[in-house]
Structures are given as C-alpha cells and as structure tokens.
Scaffold this active site. Structure first.
Site, PDB file in Angstrom:
ATOM      1  N   ILE A 205       0.810  -1.228   0.000  1.00  0.00           N
ATOM      2  CA  ILE A 205       0.000   0.000   0.000  1.00  0.00           C
ATOM      3  C   ILE A 205       0.842   1.277   0.000  1.00  0.00           C
ATOM      4  O   ILE A 205       0.325   2.369   0.226  1.00  0.00           O
ATOM      5  CB  ILE A 205      -0.994   0.019   1.189  1.00  0.00           C
ATOM      6  CG1 ILE A 205      -0.253  -0.195   2.518  1.00  0.00           C
ATOM      7  CG2 ILE A 205      -2.097  -0.998   0.979  1.00  0.00           C
ATOM      8  CD1 ILE A 205      -1.126   0.001   3.750  1.00  0.00           C
ATOM      9  N   LYS A 206       2.137   1.140  -0.258  1.00  0.00           N
ATOM     10  CA  LYS A 206       2.988   2.332  -0.257  1.00  0.00           C
ATOM     11  C   LYS A 206       2.835   3.108  -1.572  1.00  0.00           C
ATOM     12  O   LYS A 206       2.295   2.598  -2.557  1.00  0.00           O
ATOM     13  CB  LYS A 206       4.451   1.927  -0.036  1.00  0.00           C
ATOM     14  CG  LYS A 206       4.700   1.275   1.320  1.00  0.00           C
ATOM     15  CD  LYS A 206       4.355   2.218   2.451  1.00  0.00           C
ATOM     16  CE  LYS A 206       4.735   1.742   3.829  1.00  0.00           C
ATOM     17  NZ  LYS A 206       4.302   0.437   4.237  1.00  0.00           N
ATOM     18  N   HIS A 207       3.356   4.357  -1.581  1.00  0.00           N
ATOM     19  CA  HIS A 207       3.270   5.181  -2.795  1.00  0.00           C
ATOM     20  C   HIS A 207       3.818   4.433  -4.010  1.00  0.00           C
ATOM     21  O   HIS A 207       3.348   4.579  -5.121  1.00  0.00           O
ATOM     22  CB  HIS A 207       4.109   6.447  -2.617  1.00  0.00           C
ATOM     23  CG  HIS A 207       3.365   7.571  -1.962  1.00  0.00           C
ATOM     24  ND1 HIS A 207       2.001   7.593  -1.801  1.00  0.00           N
ATOM     25  CD2 HIS A 207       3.810   8.750  -1.444  1.00  0.00           C
ATOM     26  CE1 HIS A 207       1.645   8.718  -1.204  1.00  0.00           C
ATOM     27  NE2 HIS A 207       2.720   9.436  -0.978  1.00  0.00           N
TER      28      HIS A 207
END
Ligand code: PLP
Length: 394
Positions: A205-207
């Site tokens: 779910i990171k950038h």
C-alpha cells in the site's frame, strides 16, 4: 482453540471497527493498492523469460530509482524491514549496543534492532508532527549508543539537519526510515540524500510498490559495496561471474534479502506513476491543511522548514477522538491510527523506562489518519472536509 491475544490498553477502550454504512453513503477507503494495467505486458515477459531471480530487471530498477531519488547508489531488497536490518548491521550495531528510536512507528522499524541483539532507547515525539523530538535524543546518548533510527511520520520529513547535527557531535550513525516518505523532499533534495542510511518500503500500500520490497541508500560507498554482498549470502552478484559464483570466497556471512526480477518488473512500471500519485496526495494534503486548520477541535500537523511531505498519510489531532472516529465511519470515511506506539507492546517490555514523554502522550491520545491519497477525488476531499466541519460545529 487458540487463545485470543491480549490487547494493549490503547486498544481496549477503542470502539469496534464495524462500519455501519448504508448503500447511499460514500465509502472512502484509507488505503488502496495502485496497480497500473500496463504492468501485465512486462510482467508476462519477465515471467516467461526463463530468468526470474535477481538479474537484469533488478539492475534496471535500481538505475531508475537512483534517477528518481537523485542518489548515487541504492540497494533493492525484498522488504523494507530487511533494508533496516542491513542498515543496522552496516552501522555496526551489535549485541548489547543501544539504538535511539521513535516509539511512534510501525513495529517493523524497531524489530530489526532486536534482531541485532541491541537495546532500544525510546525518544519522545513532537506533538505537532509526530516525528522524533530531536531534543529528546541527547539525554538518551550513552557510550553504547550506535545509531539514531527514526521514521518520517506520514511521509512528513523530520528535522533532519538537527538530528544529523546531534549525531555528528556524538559520532553516531543515523538511519532514516522513509517507508512513508518515498518522494518526499527536504531542503531541495528528495529524502535519501541527507543521512548515513535511508530505507524505503515498497510494500503493497505504499506510494510505490513492488508487492513486497524495499531499498537502502548508503551515504558511504564502502557501506554500499558491503551491503551489496550482505544482501545475498555475502556475495555481490553484480560483481561475480554467475556460473562460477560458488568458487568465490565469502568473506562474511550474509542474508537472503535480495529483490528478484519479478518484483523489479512491477516496480519499473509502478515508478512511472509515482509523480502523479504524489501530486494528488499533496493536493489533498494542502487542501485539508487549508480547510481544517481553523476548525475548532482539530489540529493539523506542521512541516519542518524546507520539508515537503509525501502525504502517504494525512494525520490530524482530534478532540473527542473516539466519537469522531465513529462519526467518520458512519459517514463512510475510513480512518485509523495506523501505528500504535511501540513501547506498549509486550515484546518491547525490556526497553521500558520512567522518562517523561509528553509529546508522545498527547499525540497518541488524539491522532487519527483520514483518506488522502490518489483515490480521493476533489469532491471526496470536499465531502471529508464538510463532514469534519459538521462534526465540530454541531
Ligand atoms: C514506518 C515503517 N517502517 C518499516 C516498514 C516495513 O516495511 P516492509 O513492510 O516493506 O518490510 C513499514 C511498513 O510497511 C512502515 O510503515
């Protein structure tokens, strides 16, 4: 039957998480995985290429990451947690040493310190950013202190200059946990350019995601070279002949922390969208700052001089937090504290002390994060602001 794990006191009094949202009400998630359709072609090619381990795609991905971050070297790995473990080893952290760290972060920041057999000394945090309080660091320094480790909470850079100044004075290494801060800036450069070690997470779910993965930037060229070997059993795969690799001497034992070509292929495609993602998150962050800063009952966070947040999270401090959380859920606005202060967990009990941490106490009694990233459209951001205003003005 297995026994339910006990909850920390922070959880016990929290309302249940069930979201009671009728079908007409919007549902805005706090997290969402971004995966471009365009990844399918390159991914299929890599999968069918006959080579899926650490190979050419990893090298190509590292070159692109260097360009994006403006750094001269980078080591990709299979998880941000492992990048931290590698950094701690390269920083010379060993059994019995001490590492000063922020308790307000993912447990993944601090568990690698335990994996090195070292002791964690908890800092305080600044109530207006949630980041490590630089002035709480110095009182914790002892002859055994080897490193300062800290997260940029929500992607909002900490006071890097002040922390590096303290570290330099005491000859201590600095490790930035930039898991939230991929793409963030500080004094004209992206995060990655300022300290001895900077770690990134490319978890789902990171950038920027590779499914699972991470990277480490080492300021010192020797650390980088050593890290390149340590991430794969002590052998630098980029410097040896593949077919002869087990004939090379292994000078020191290493890990199995390398990234593979499958994950690097996802990363190569994902990275093409990072600027766009950052742009939307920053737009939403600035919109919230502007429209919520005057709402009585809400406190928006500050940015350090010269800092440009990546806004991976949008955290605010809320009065009547439990009621506010329930209200947001009813409005279909997902929210969470995201990370609990680590010092409350039983696994960290050996590092407890009696020092006052007023910033941490106040921040953790009020913090909550609301949806702010690429899936939050302008009208969603307006809906969120209007809903928050309505709660505090009623
Ligand atoms: C602040 C922080 N540090 C470290 C990590 C660990 O990264 P990874 O999941 O890639 O191992 C995370 C989480 O994902 C994180 O949020």
């Amino acid at each position: 039957m297995t026994k339910e794990p006990e909850m920390t006191s922070e959880f016990v009094n929290r309302p249940a998480c069930a979201v009671d949202v009728s079908s007409e009400v919007k549902k805005i998630p706090l997290f969402k995985v971004f995966m471009p359709k365009s990844v399918m072609g390159p991914l299929k090619k890599t999968l069918m290429s006959g080579y899926i381990a650490q190979g050419p795609r990893v090298l190509e991905f590292e070159e692109k990451l260097k360009d994006f971050l403006g750094v001269k070297n980078i080591l990709t790995v299979d998880a941000g947690t492992h990048a931290l473990e590698l950094a701690l080893r390269l920083a010379g952290v060993d059994e019995g040493d001490e590492v000063i760290s922020s308790p307000l972060t993912c447990v993944a920041t601090n568990m690698p310190v335990m994996a090195r057999g070292a002791k964690i000394r908890w800092s305080d945090v600044l109530v207006d950013t949630g980041n490590i309080d630089p002035e709480s660091i110095e009182r914790l320094i002892t002859p055994r202190t080897k490193a300062i480790l800290y997260v940029h909470w929500a992607g909002n850079p900490a006071n890097i200059d002040r922390i590096n100044e303290i570290a330099k004075k005491h000859n201590i290494k600095v490790i930035e946990d930039a898991a939230h801060a991929f793409g963030a800036g500080y004094k004209g450069k992206r995060i990655g350019n300022h300290s001895d070690f900077v770690m990134y997470s490319f978890q789902a779910i990171k950038h920027m995601t590779t499914g699972d993965g991470g990277a480490l930037v080492c300021k010192d060229e020797e650390d980088h070279k050593r890290g390149r070997a340590l991430r794969w059993f002590g052998l630098d795969r980029t410097a040896i002949k593949e077919e002869l690799r087990w004939y090379y001497d292994i000078k020191e034992w290493g890990y199995k922390f390398n990234m593979n070509d499958i994950d690097a292929t996802i990363g190569l495609e994902h990275l093409k969208y990072t600027e766009k993602i950052l742009k939307v998150c920053r737009w939403n962050g600035n919109y919230y700052n502007k429209n919520l800063s005057k709402v009585k009952g809400i406190r928006v966070l500050r940015q350090e001089d010269g800092a440009s947040s990546a806004y991976w999270l949008y955290t605010l401090l809320a009065e009547r937090r439990d009621e506010f959380i329930e209200y947001l859920k009813k409005k279909g606005i997902d929210n969470s504290i995201v990370h609990t202060r680590n010092d409350v967990y039983t696994c960290f009990k050996d590092f407890k002390d009696d020092l006052p941490r007023p910033g941490l106490e106040e921040f953790t009694s009020k913090y909550v994060s609301i949806p702010s990233c690429w899936w939050v459209k302008k009208e969603d951001a307006k809906y969120i602001v209007d809903s928050i205003k309505a709660f505090y003005e009623r």
